[in-house]
Design a protein around this motif. Structure first.
Motif, mmCIF file in Angstrom:
data_model
loop_
_atom_site.group_PDB
_atom_site.id
_atom_site.type_symbol
_atom_site.label_atom_id
_atom_site.label_comp_id
_atom_site.label_asym_id
_atom_site.label_seq_id
_atom_site.Cartn_x
_atom_site.Cartn_y
_atom_site.Cartn_z
ATOM 1 N N ALA A 251 0.846 -1.196 0.000
ATOM 2 C CA ALA A 251 0.000 0.000 0.000
ATOM 3 C C ALA A 251 0.879 1.243 0.000
ATOM 4 O O ALA A 251 1.555 1.538 0.988
ATOM 5 C CB ALA A 251 -0.910 -0.008 1.223
ATOM 6 N N ARG B 18 -6.354 2.724 1.248
ATOM 7 C CA ARG B 18 -7.753 3.136 1.117
ATOM 8 C C ARG B 18 -8.222 3.901 2.342
ATOM 9 O O ARG B 18 -8.977 4.855 2.238
ATOM 10 C CB ARG B 18 -8.644 1.911 0.927
ATOM 11 C CG ARG B 18 -8.427 1.175 -0.364
ATOM 12 C CD ARG B 18 -9.303 -0.059 -0.483
ATOM 13 N NE ARG B 18 -8.834 -0.862 -1.607
ATOM 14 C CZ ARG B 18 -7.891 -1.773 -1.516
ATOM 15 N NH1 ARG B 18 -7.334 -2.015 -0.352
ATOM 16 N NH2 ARG B 18 -7.509 -2.445 -2.581
ATOM 17 N N ASN C 54 -9.370 7.474 2.423
ATOM 18 C CA ASN C 54 -8.635 8.472 1.653
ATOM 19 C C ASN C 54 -9.338 8.689 0.313
ATOM 20 O O ASN C 54 -9.866 7.744 -0.281
ATOM 21 C CB ASN C 54 -7.199 8.003 1.400
ATOM 22 C CG ASN C 54 -6.361 8.030 2.662
ATOM 23 O OD1 ASN C 54 -6.452 8.968 3.452
ATOM 24 N ND2 ASN C 54 -5.538 7.004 2.844
ATOM 25 N N ASN D 7 -6.175 6.471 -3.614
ATOM 26 C CA ASN D 7 -5.325 5.407 -3.083
ATOM 27 C C ASN D 7 -4.501 4.795 -4.197
ATOM 28 O O ASN D 7 -4.829 4.919 -5.386
ATOM 29 C CB ASN D 7 -6.166 4.348 -2.348
ATOM 30 C CG ASN D 7 -7.193 3.682 -3.234
ATOM 31 O OD1 ASN D 7 -6.853 2.885 -4.110
ATOM 32 N ND2 ASN D 7 -8.470 4.006 -3.012
ATOM 33 N N TYR E 290 -1.813 1.237 -4.926
ATOM 34 C CA TYR E 290 -1.194 -0.018 -4.490
ATOM 35 C C TYR E 290 -0.240 -0.505 -5.570
ATOM 36 O O TYR E 290 -0.498 -0.355 -6.774
ATOM 37 C CB TYR E 290 -2.259 -1.080 -4.218
ATOM 38 C CG TYR E 290 -3.077 -0.813 -2.980
ATOM 39 C CD1 TYR E 290 -2.802 -1.463 -1.786
ATOM 40 C CD2 TYR E 290 -4.107 0.120 -3.000
ATOM 41 C CE1 TYR E 290 -3.538 -1.204 -0.645
ATOM 42 C CE2 TYR E 290 -4.855 0.393 -1.864
ATOM 43 C CZ TYR E 290 -4.561 -0.270 -0.690
ATOM 44 O OH TYR E 290 -5.287 -0.003 0.441
ATOM 45 N N GLY F 225 -5.620 1.345 -8.090
ATOM 46 C CA GLY F 225 -6.110 2.249 -7.059
ATOM 47 C C GLY F 225 -7.242 3.115 -7.567
ATOM 48 O O GLY F 225 -7.917 2.795 -8.556
#
Length: 470
Positions: free
Chosen positions: A146, A150, A159, A162, A164, A215
């Motif tokens: 991450a 999130r 958030n 996001n 990843y 994301g």
């Protein structure tokens, strides 16, 4: 049938269901769970008191019972057959998700596919019968970090954006929503398979090795990856079509993004549902691609070889609309996608799911270009338009929900001289939300003449599918 419903109902009461996705409301501070109120929970083991280190497990299975109208000139176990009854395991999967730290997670998926009385067997099949001891293999095996989570690890609030990053054997695919389909939340009895641009050729059951990012940027959900395709080395014939040959070893690139107008879908795994029983209002429009150089090869003249890129483009729309009185739980699910494929000159693929047949060398009648069994034209250089619609009937039971559906695919392949229409019509019978599903479906496919490459006949297939998700 009543006894069958009772058995599935009792099984469903024992289920612990893990969802592929979660829903987020238009208010960015409010996370809405996708879980149906009849779903009992999830099989999760917390590894620390705070609950931010955990293991989560899932099990699913799809059993198929079918009646198949075989293509002309089909042998089944060495005997000519115009119609075949069979049973098999379409999919059986075990998933393991683990969050090692709040920033780091691992995803594993294992299972078998396409085992019937005659196909899908492994090395232990032996000489005393086909189809036995199907191989159990990894579908997904990747790690994920991450970068922007999130939910804020300190406050727990979502958030707005996001990000990843991950690597491994994965299915964060490009092209379309259907290329990232959840096989436990399909609208019809199965996905159409042509949604996977390199299925079982340059990938492993739609997966490739590589790195990926995914994301959200506000309402834009995205995924992109760079991968190493599985090796292919077919040799083209002189003047023939392009065939799969990527010996030069080029990388593949893929991506898909969709904009969400109403309720948001936050992807925890790569799999996007094609059916949530229209429980919430959803409208997403997306587009994507898959590209790799030197994916196929042709031989236009003796000892002259040409390599061709594989370029696939997709654009789609997905919508779920609750209808009428909320207490009736009615709803409409719609999906439509357009694919443009370019694999080189006259590239064409045929495929038949759990195909029981082989060609009969003694057959002297009109032969199909598709070959034997339930083979059909799958995809090739050209275009495909696919649409499906499902409608959840008004609530009449606390246990059972009924959802009729219809699929249509129009295939325009450069190697053929006539467009082909493919149909599926059926109904889903859900027990206790989406924990247990019974599907009744009839499919119709065209057959192409081997010489003229025009349609000369149609064949059908009846399916009864039994699905359980834990």
């Amino acid at each position: 049938m009543k006894k069958l419903f009772i058995i599935f109902g009792l099984a469903a009461l024992q289920l612990l269901y893990s969802q592929d996705t979660a829903k987020v409301s238009t208010n960015p501070e409010e996370v809405i769970s996708e879980k149906n109120p009849l779903d009992i929970g999830e099989l999760k083991i917390n590894l620390n008191p705070k609950g931010d280190k955990w293991l989560k497990f899932g099990i699913s299975s799809q059993i198929w019972l079918r009646s198949i109208d075989n293509n002309p000139g089909t042998l089944v176990n060495g005997v000519p057959q115009q119609q075949t009854y069979d049973a098999g395991i379409r999919r059986m999967r075990l998933t393991i998700q683990s969050q090692i730290t709040p920033f780091y997670s691992v995803f594993l998926q294992m299972g078998i596919n396409n085992q019937s009385f005659i196909s899908g067997g492994g090395s232990g099949t032996g000489n005393n019968g086909a189809g036995k001891k199907a191989p159990f293999f990894f579908h997904d095996a990747y790690n994920e970090l991450a970068i922007i989570p999130r939910n804020d690890f300190q406050t727990g609030k979502p958030n707005k954006n996001n990000l990843y990053l991950g690597a491994g054997l994965h299915s964060w695919n490009g092209v379309s929503r259907l290329t990232n389909a959840s096989t436990t939340k399909m609208l019809a009895g199965d996905i159409p398979v042509f949604n996977f641009p390199a299925i079982e050729i340059a990938d492993q059951f739609s997966r490739q090795f590589g790195i990926f990012v995914h994301g959200e940027f506000d309402r834009l959900n995205y995924r992109f990856s760079v991968n190493k395709p599985f090796a292919t080395n077919l040799k083209p014939v002189v003047g023939g079509p392009a065939v799969d040959n990527n010996q030069s070893g080029k990388l593949s690139y893929s991506g898909y993004a969709f904009y969400q107008f109403f309720n948001k879908e936050t992807t925890v795994t790569s799999f996007l549902p094609g059916n949530n029983l229209a429980a919430r209002k959803v409208l997403n429009i997306g587009t994507g691609f898959y590209s790799t150089k030197d994916a196929t090869q042709s031989q236009p003249s003796e000892n002259v070889f040409e390599s061709h890129a594989a370029n696939v483009f997709g654009a789609d729309i997905y919508s779920e609309l609750p209808l009428g009185n909320k207490s009736k739980e009615m709803g409409l699910t719609l999906y439509s996608v357009f694919y443009n494929y370019n694999y080189g000159p006259n590239y064409l693929r045929v495929s038949g799911l759990l195909n029981p047949g082989t060609p009969d060398p003694q057959f002297t009648g009109q032969k199909a270009l598709e070959g034997a069994g339930n083979n059909r034209i799958l995809m090739g250089t050209g275009n495909i338009w696919f649409s499906q619609v499902g409608f959840v009937l008004p609530k009449f039971s606390k246990i059972l929900k009924v959802q009729p559906f219809f699929n249509y695919a129009l295939k325009d392949m450069k190697a053929l001289n006539q467009n082909g229409s493919y149909y599926d019509v059926g109904a889903n019978f859900y027990l206790y939300g989406q924990n247990a599903r019974i599907v009744v479906q009839y499919s119709s496919r065209p057959l192409y003449d081997l010489v003229s490459k025009t349609i000369f006949d149609r064949k059908g297939e009846f399916l009864l599918s039994l699905q359980i998700i834990l």
